[in-house]
Scaffold this motif. Structure first.
Motif, short mmCIF file in Angstrom:
data_model
loop_
_atom_site.label_atom_id
_atom_site.label_comp_id
_atom_site.label_asym_id
_atom_site.label_seq_id
_atom_site.Cartn_x
_atom_site.Cartn_y
_atom_site.Cartn_z
N CYS A 104 9.41 -5.92 -3.79
CA CYS A 104 7.94 -6.17 -4.34
C CYS A 104 7.01 -5.22 -3.66
O CYS A 104 7.48 -4.63 -2.82
N LEU A 105 5.86 -5.13 -4.42
CA LEU A 105 4.52 -4.11 -3.73
C LEU A 105 3.61 -5.16 -3.76
O LEU A 105 3.31 -5.94 -4.70
N GLN A 106 2.80 -4.94 -2.48
CA GLN A 106 1.66 -5.90 -2.28
C GLN A 106 0.64 -4.70 -2.22
O GLN A 106 0.65 -3.90 -1.42
N ASP A 107 -0.47 -4.79 -3.18
CA ASP A 107 -1.40 -3.88 -3.26
C ASP A 107 -2.79 -4.28 -3.74
O ASP A 107 -2.66 -5.50 -4.36
N HIS A 108 -3.59 -3.72 -3.93
CA HIS A 108 -4.81 -3.94 -4.36
C HIS A 108 -5.09 -4.10 -5.81
O HIS A 108 -4.89 -3.09 -6.61
N TYR A 109 -5.35 -5.13 -6.39
CA TYR A 109 -5.31 -5.35 -7.85
C TYR A 109 -6.17 -6.53 -8.40
O TYR A 109 -5.70 -7.61 -7.97
N ASN A 110 -7.22 -6.46 -9.21
CA ASN A 110 -7.62 -7.60 -9.72
C ASN A 110 -8.70 -6.88 -10.88
O ASN A 110 -8.43 -5.77 -11.40
N LEU A 111 -9.42 -8.13 -11.54
CA LEU A 111 -10.11 -7.62 -12.65
C LEU A 111 -11.04 -6.29 -12.42
O LEU A 111 -11.51 -5.77 -13.39
N MET A 112 -11.57 -6.38 -11.20
CA MET A 112 -12.43 -5.06 -11.02
C MET A 112 -11.72 -3.88 -10.41
O MET A 112 -12.46 -2.88 -10.19
N GLU A 113 -10.78 -3.96 -9.86
CA GLU A 113 -9.73 -2.95 -9.40
C GLU A 113 -8.69 -2.71 -10.13
O GLU A 113 -7.61 -3.28 -9.62
N ARG A 114 -8.52 -2.36 -11.11
CA ARG A 114 -7.18 -2.03 -12.04
C ARG A 114 -6.44 -0.93 -11.59
O ARG A 114 -5.16 -0.85 -12.19
N ASN A 115 -6.97 0.11 -11.09
CA ASN A 115 -6.18 1.21 -10.73
C ASN A 115 -5.99 1.42 -9.35
O ASN A 115 -7.11 1.12 -8.63
N PRO A 116 -5.20 2.07 -8.69
CA PRO A 116 -4.03 2.73 -9.32
C PRO A 116 -2.93 1.94 -9.65
O PRO A 116 -1.77 2.46 -10.26
N PHE A 117 -2.97 0.45 -9.71
CA PHE A 117 -2.00 -0.30 -10.15
C PHE A 117 -1.53 0.01 -11.44
O PHE A 117 -0.22 0.21 -11.85
N GLU A 118 -2.40 -0.13 -12.72
CA GLU A 118 -2.24 -0.08 -13.89
C GLU A 118 -1.83 1.49 -14.27
O GLU A 118 -0.91 1.65 -14.96
N SER A 119 -2.23 2.30 -13.48
CA SER A 119 -2.14 3.64 -13.86
C SER A 119 -0.69 4.41 -13.33
O SER A 119 -0.24 5.15 -14.05
N GLU A 120 -0.48 3.76 -12.10
CA GLU A 120 1.05 4.57 -11.67
C GLU A 120 1.68 3.59 -10.79
O GLU A 120 2.82 4.10 -10.82
N GLN A 121 1.54 2.47 -10.37
CA GLN A 121 2.28 1.55 -9.65
C GLN A 121 3.22 0.59 -10.62
O GLN A 121 4.36 0.57 -10.38
N GLN A 122 2.52 0.15 -11.69
CA GLN A 122 3.12 -0.84 -12.59
C GLN A 122 4.53 -0.36 -13.20
O GLN A 122 5.48 -1.33 -13.25
N GLN A 141 0.94 -1.41 -0.09
CA GLN A 141 0.22 0.08 0.08
C GLN A 141 0.81 1.34 0.03
O GLN A 141 0.69 2.19 0.89
N HIS A 142 1.71 1.44 -0.93
CA HIS A 142 2.62 2.38 -1.13
C HIS A 142 2.13 3.09 -2.66
O HIS A 142 1.90 2.19 -3.67
N THR A 143 2.19 4.32 -2.66
CA THR A 143 2.22 4.95 -4.05
C THR A 143 3.08 4.58 -4.96
O THR A 143 4.19 4.18 -4.30
N GLY A 144 3.02 4.70 -6.43
CA GLY A 144 4.28 4.55 -6.98
C GLY A 144 5.32 5.35 -6.71
O GLY A 144 6.50 5.03 -6.76
N ALA A 145 5.00 6.82 -6.49
CA ALA A 145 5.96 7.90 -6.35
C ALA A 145 6.60 7.50 -4.85
O ALA A 145 7.74 7.45 -4.97
N ARG A 146 5.81 7.22 -3.84
CA ARG A 146 6.67 6.77 -2.72
C ARG A 146 7.65 5.48 -2.49
O ARG A 146 8.56 5.44 -2.20
N LEU A 147 6.98 4.56 -3.64
CA LEU A 147 7.82 3.40 -3.63
C LEU A 147 9.31 3.59 -4.30
O LEU A 147 10.18 3.49 -3.90
N GLN A 148 9.23 4.53 -5.47
CA GLN A 148 10.32 4.84 -6.25
C GLN A 148 11.12 5.83 -5.39
O GLN A 148 12.35 5.58 -5.32
#
Length: 312
Positions: free
Chosen positions: A181-199, A158-165
């Protein structure tokens, strides 16, 4: 079950089964006996990667936290199988051990080691970001624990992409341990913020994601259908998914699962694995029957992945 060869988590020497068993239900919706039955079945099927946290399951009336770790620790001691397993746990969210201050991390780690009845933790997570503590102090504490042999690797949850970087940059600049690694919320129903800024951060740094809520609190198991009432402790958490689009995703998963002669859950997890930045999805099971559904490892075709990707 097919294609159950273990994978190596990038930036580590951890060889793991391609499903990480979530321990959040242990001591909550699964009692000690049920939990140990699931753990036995998981290892019997080739599983070796278990995820828990010190806060599991403090939210249950009468619990104080650490229940999941205690169940896992008692089970490992009874089975004598600690050396065969990869154990992940976390610090920062337990009300009596909050945050990422150095003294708290050390105390919480020692507490977790006692409950798990082990001398080391394979993967230790910062369960959430703590902006009140300098990142270098947190990473320096992890270095101490690594030097003492109490932890092997660290991860961010549960870190933003910016804070992880930022944490990765500080680790490089000050020669401190890096989050692998990063452990955060990601699945077919919840695709962001993973795809938008963490990936993109994970890709840039050659590290991976281990998504939690991989099955959207159970919605992606396929048991929730229009007009069907599900008796589940988690049912209240999926009402936002019970939409036309949500049911369309279930319908698409149905078709693909039939083509693979697999469970709906297995296809939802396979979609996550198809993402090159995901190493191992995390999913939990309250019963052995549920476990068998999520341990079906399938490989999707490019067209099947594309079909599911359209639901964005």
């Amino acid at each position: 079950m097919t294609n159950t060869a273990r994978i190596t988590i990038p930036a580590t020497t951890l060889d793991v089964y391609p499903l990480c068993l979530g321990g959040n239900v242990f001591g909550w919706s699964a009692n000690a006996s049920q939990s140990q039955g699931v753990l036995d079945a998981f290892t019997a099927g080739g599983g070796n990667f278990i995820d828990t946290a010190d806060v599991y399951s403090e939210w249950v009336d009468g619990n104080i936290g650490g229940e999941s770790e205690t169940i896992i620790g008692n089970w490992m001691k009874a089975r004598g199988n600690r050396h065969q397993l990869v154990i992940a746990t976390k610090v920062a969210k337990l009300s009596t051990r909050p945050g990422l201050r150095p003294e708290n991390i050390i105390a919480a780690c020692n507490d977790s080691l006692k409950r798990l009845q082990t001398d080391h933790i394979d993967l230790y997570y910062s369960h959430h970001d703590d902006k009140d503590v300098p990142i270098a102090e947190t990473l320096g504490t992890y270095q101490t624990l690594i030097n003492e042999g109490k932890i092997r690797y660290i991860g961010a949850s549960q870190h933003t992409g910016a804070r992880l970087q930022q944490a990765l940059d500080i680790a490089t600049a000050e020669n401190l341990p890096k989050y692998i690694c990063l452990q955060d919320h990601y699945n077919l129903m919840e695709r962001n913020p993973f795809e938008s800024e963490q990936q993109e951060v994970l890709k840039k740094n050659n590290i991976s994601a281990l998504p939690f809520y991989s099955l959207a609190r159970g919605f992606l198991t396929g048991k929730y259908r229009p007009g069907v009432t599900v008796d589940s402790i988690r049912a209240g958490g999926i009402t936002d998914y019970q939409t036309d689009q949500g049911y369309a995703i279930i319908e698409a998963l149905d078709k693909i699962s039939k083509a693979h002669n697999s469970s709906v859950s297995a296809v939802a997890l396979a979609w996550l694995r198809a993402n090159p930045q995901v190493s191992t999805p995390i999913a939990s099971a309250r019963t052995v029957e549920q476990l068998h559904e999520i341990m079906q490892i399938v490989n999707l075709t490019g067209d099947e992945v594309m079909t599911l990707n359209l639901f964005s």
